[in-house]
Design an enzyme around this catalytic site. Sequence first.
Site, short mmCIF file in Angstrom:
data_model
loop_
_atom_site.label_atom_id
_atom_site.label_comp_id
_atom_site.label_asym_id
_atom_site.label_seq_id
_atom_site.Cartn_x
_atom_site.Cartn_y
_atom_site.Cartn_z
N ARG A 62 0.86 -1.20 0.03
CA ARG A 62 -0.06 -0.12 -0.07
C ARG A 62 0.68 1.20 0.08
O ARG A 62 0.47 2.15 -0.66
CB ARG A 62 -0.97 -0.01 1.16
CG ARG A 62 -1.99 1.01 1.34
CD ARG A 62 -3.03 0.84 2.24
NE ARG A 62 -4.05 1.87 2.45
CZ ARG A 62 -4.16 2.75 3.44
NH1 ARG A 62 -3.29 2.45 4.60
NH2 ARG A 62 -4.85 3.48 3.47
N HIS A 66 0.46 4.36 -2.63
CA HIS A 66 0.19 5.75 -2.09
C HIS A 66 0.98 6.64 -2.44
O HIS A 66 1.09 7.94 -2.81
CB HIS A 66 -0.31 5.58 -0.58
CG HIS A 66 -1.62 5.18 -0.30
ND1 HIS A 66 -2.26 5.90 0.76
CD2 HIS A 66 -2.44 4.39 -1.01
CE1 HIS A 66 -3.50 5.22 0.61
NE2 HIS A 66 -3.49 4.30 -0.37
N ASN A 94 -3.95 8.64 4.31
CA ASN A 94 -2.85 8.48 5.09
C ASN A 94 -2.66 8.23 6.45
O ASN A 94 -2.12 7.53 7.20
CB ASN A 94 -1.40 8.99 4.49
CG ASN A 94 -1.24 8.67 3.15
OD1 ASN A 94 -1.80 7.68 2.32
ND2 ASN A 94 -0.70 9.62 2.28
N HIS A 194 -6.03 -6.05 -2.59
CA HIS A 194 -7.08 -6.07 -1.47
C HIS A 194 -7.11 -7.59 -1.18
O HIS A 194 -7.79 -7.92 -0.32
CB HIS A 194 -8.17 -5.48 -1.70
CG HIS A 194 -8.22 -3.84 -1.41
ND1 HIS A 194 -9.10 -2.95 -1.49
CD2 HIS A 194 -6.97 -2.99 -1.09
CE1 HIS A 194 -8.57 -1.80 -1.36
NE2 HIS A 194 -7.51 -1.81 -1.05
#
Length: 318
Positions: A62, A66, A94, A194
């Site tokens: 992740r 990001h 975040n 995911h």
Amino acid sequence: MASNSFFLCHVLVMFSLASMSLSSSLSPYFYNHVCPEALLTIKRVVEDEVKQEKRMGASLLRLHFHDCFVNGCDASILLDKTTTIDSEKTAVPNNNSIRGFDVIDKIKSEVDKCCGRPVVSCADIVAVAARDSVVALGGPTWEVTLGRRDSTTASRTTANNDIPTPFMDLPALIKNFKKQGLNEKDLVALSGGHTLGFAQCFTFRNRIYNETNIDSTFARQRQANCPRSGGNSNLSPLDPTPALFDSKYFSNLVSKKGLLHSDQALFNGGQTDNLVKTYSTNVGTFSKDFAESMIKMGNIKPLLGNQGQIRVNCRKVN
């Protein structure tokens, strides 16, 4: 004779460093000459950290995601707030959510020790750590192209605007990914990340209490750990096997058991339904497409050549 050998070695190292700084494209062989042990060192630390805490694998994946969605894969997400740095760590997607910074610090320390100096960028470390995390949890491998340099700026505003949210519907997700040069196939494949990890209660509370395209038993099970009020940071797995890279994330979507609104949006009568169905029954196809999309995402607007810098400390500008 010994002094001549030392001189030749010194010249070769300097030549390699000069070549690195002038390189205008990414290459999987970027560190082969200046630090051939770099990738093995990253892999060793990642495997050790994931063994200690399986959830860390999803967190490192992740972190790369990001980072890349905010002005490209440049390690801007790692920068702490200063008078001149508007840290992305406090952006809504975040804040109190993104993690793994200590692991990146540890990798950086080990890699610099192994290389004898800071030659591996924080941006490359984040990209390689994401790949090694997926592999450590049973997922596919891919060749990470290297040579990214680290940004000297960050943008909390861009993080707020460009990182996709768990509340987006399909048109918003498609538009969000398209802005990064990623298509619908990339959207579905990368959302398959995911298959690993957990989500906090506040990100799926509305779905399990108010949405109708959700399996009722699944909703009740999630409500047990996510009350209507309070418990915002309570965790629920994004799929039934959160520490194993498989296709159950997609099987869940077909069964209306997507945890996030943005998950279920991929299988809700829209143009991505068929791809979700394919991935739900064919983990090999999913793994292949995921690896290809990760390479594509990792190539979003890298800083190259003399752009940016190689940070000594990933948390701050040199």
